[in-house]
Design an enzyme around this catalytic site. Structure first.
Site, PDB file in Angstrom:
ATOM      1  N   HIS A 130      38.412  44.148  34.182  1.00 28.60           N
ATOM      2  CA  HIS A 130      39.163  42.891  34.202  1.00 28.60           C
ATOM      3  C   HIS A 130      38.696  41.956  35.337  1.00 28.60           C
ATOM      4  CE1 HIS A 130      41.877  44.553  31.229  1.00 28.60           C
ATOM      5  NE2 HIS A 130      42.244  45.537  32.037  1.00 28.60           N
TER       6      HIS A 130
HETATM    7  O1  RIB Z   1      45.855  42.930  33.877  1.00 29.26           O
HETATM    8  C1  RIB Z   1      44.780  43.269  34.714  1.00 29.26           C
HETATM    9  C2  RIB Z   1      45.031  42.829  36.117  1.00 29.26           C
HETATM   10  O2  RIB Z   1      46.160  43.536  36.634  1.00 29.26           O
HETATM   11  C3  RIB Z   1      43.875  43.168  37.070  1.00 29.26           C
HETATM   12  O3  RIB Z   1      43.814  42.196  38.071  1.00 29.26           O
HETATM   13  C4  RIB Z   1      44.274  44.491  37.654  1.00 29.26           C
HETATM   14  O4  RIB Z   1      43.726  44.684  38.961  1.00 29.26           O
HETATM   15  C5  RIB Z   1      45.765  44.336  37.742  1.00 29.26           C
HETATM   16  O5  RIB Z   1      46.060  43.653  38.938  1.00 29.26           O
END
Ligand code: RIB
Ligand code: CA
Length: 314
Positions: free
Chosen positions: A242
């Protein structure tokens, strides 16, 4: 592929395994001149996210970069419980050195505001990898400084994808929907990198082996971080990267398809909290809706394996 010339950059983050990969990617990429790391509670509490930011900088021998304590809780609601996904230490139990440099005494929002006022307008980018509480406080409390941000690239939200917290809520926006609403409605230059693309940049075990085989410290460390991600996850075929997608977009925007959408954020307290809605009276936001996932992954590997040595672990 690198940015035209190093961009002054602030990383706002809740490390977190995928945050850690994004931070190491930025440290390995000559296109970023990282002025500071501001931390926020999210994946885990603020003391741990702050410690992990320091540990990553110690590992990369970049303790010239200051770390700042940011929001320990959302603007106006109870913060999330720590996510098991990132382990008890928030970083998957991966061996990282302890920082020699303590976090700065100034609060993240105060430092960021003053830093923005000292730099030419438009010359500082903010890469946001966690809940947007620090950015929202900057926008509300120091709007004259916030307006000087060049662009914000934020991992968050879900447009056509199902959420990872509620049916349509993604963790960063769900953790502090009020902050997300402030950022979306701010009128600042905001590029949102939602689950719609981050779920398509997926690390496989084969990718991990490629990094491990390279032998360079950054590559081996990221391989270890992804491996720990597998250990905590249910889907063991691959893991979505992500937060690194924020840095990958900054380095190679041509790998992403961007559309302008008019968005609003659900600031309720039900299962839709943090959900994004497209509506004519929403605020215009640049949203990444497509990505060449395999080329993005190749770029990540190129950036990490191109880094020659890391003084702290020679
Ligand atoms: O949904 C993914 C996000 O949520 C990323 O930034 C992960 O690190 C969590 O913070
Ligand atoms: Ca994060």
């Amino acid at each position: 592929m690198t940015l035209a010339k190093p961009r002054l950059t602030v990383i706002d983050t809740d490390p977190g395994i995928d945050d850690a990969i994004g931070i190491l990617l930025a440290l390995a990429s000559p296109g970023f001149s990282i002025a500071g790391i501001t931390t926020v509670a999210g994946n885990i509490g603020i003391e741990t996210t702050m410690r992990n930011a320091g540990r990553l900088l110690a590992f990369a021998n970049r303790e010239d970069i200051p770390v700042f304590r940011g929001a320990a809780a959302p603007l106006s609601r109870v913060g999330p419980e720590p996510l098991n996904l990132h382990g008890e230490d928030g970083i998957g139990g991966v061996a990282l050195p302890e920082p020699a440099r303590l976090p700065e005494s100034r609060h993240a929002v105060e430092w960021l505001a003053d830093f923005l006022m000292e730099q030419p307008a438009g010359m500082v980018d903010v890469l946001a990898l966690g809940p947007l509480t620090n950015l929202a406080r900057l926008i509300v409390e120091r709007p004259e400084a916030a307006r000087r941000i060049g662009r914000i690239i934020a991992m968050g939200g879900a447009i056509h994808e199902h959420g990872n917290v509620g049916p349509r809520s993604e963790f960063n926006l769900w953790a502090d929907p009020d902050a997300a609403a402030v950022a979306v409605a701010s009128g600042l230059s905001l590029v949102l990198v939602p689950l719609d693309v981050t779920r398509r940049v997926r690390a496989t075990r084969e990718f991990v082996q490629t990094l491990a085989a390279d032998g360079k410290p950054m590559a081996v460390m990221v391989g270890s971080l992804i491996e720990s991600y597998f250990e905590a996850a249910t889907n063991r075929e691959s893991r979505p990267l992500h937060d690194p997608c924020v840095m990958l977009y900054a380095i190679a925007p041509e790998l992403f398809r961007i559309e302008e959408l008019r968005l609003s954020v659900d600031t309720g307290s039900g299962e839709m909290a943090g959900a994004l809605t497209i509506s004519p009276d929403g605020s215009p936001v640049q949203v990444a809706l497509g990505v060449n996932g395999s080329e993005a992954l190749d770029l990540l590997a190129q950036c990490l394996t191109a880094v020659s040595t890391n003084a702290s672990i020679e």
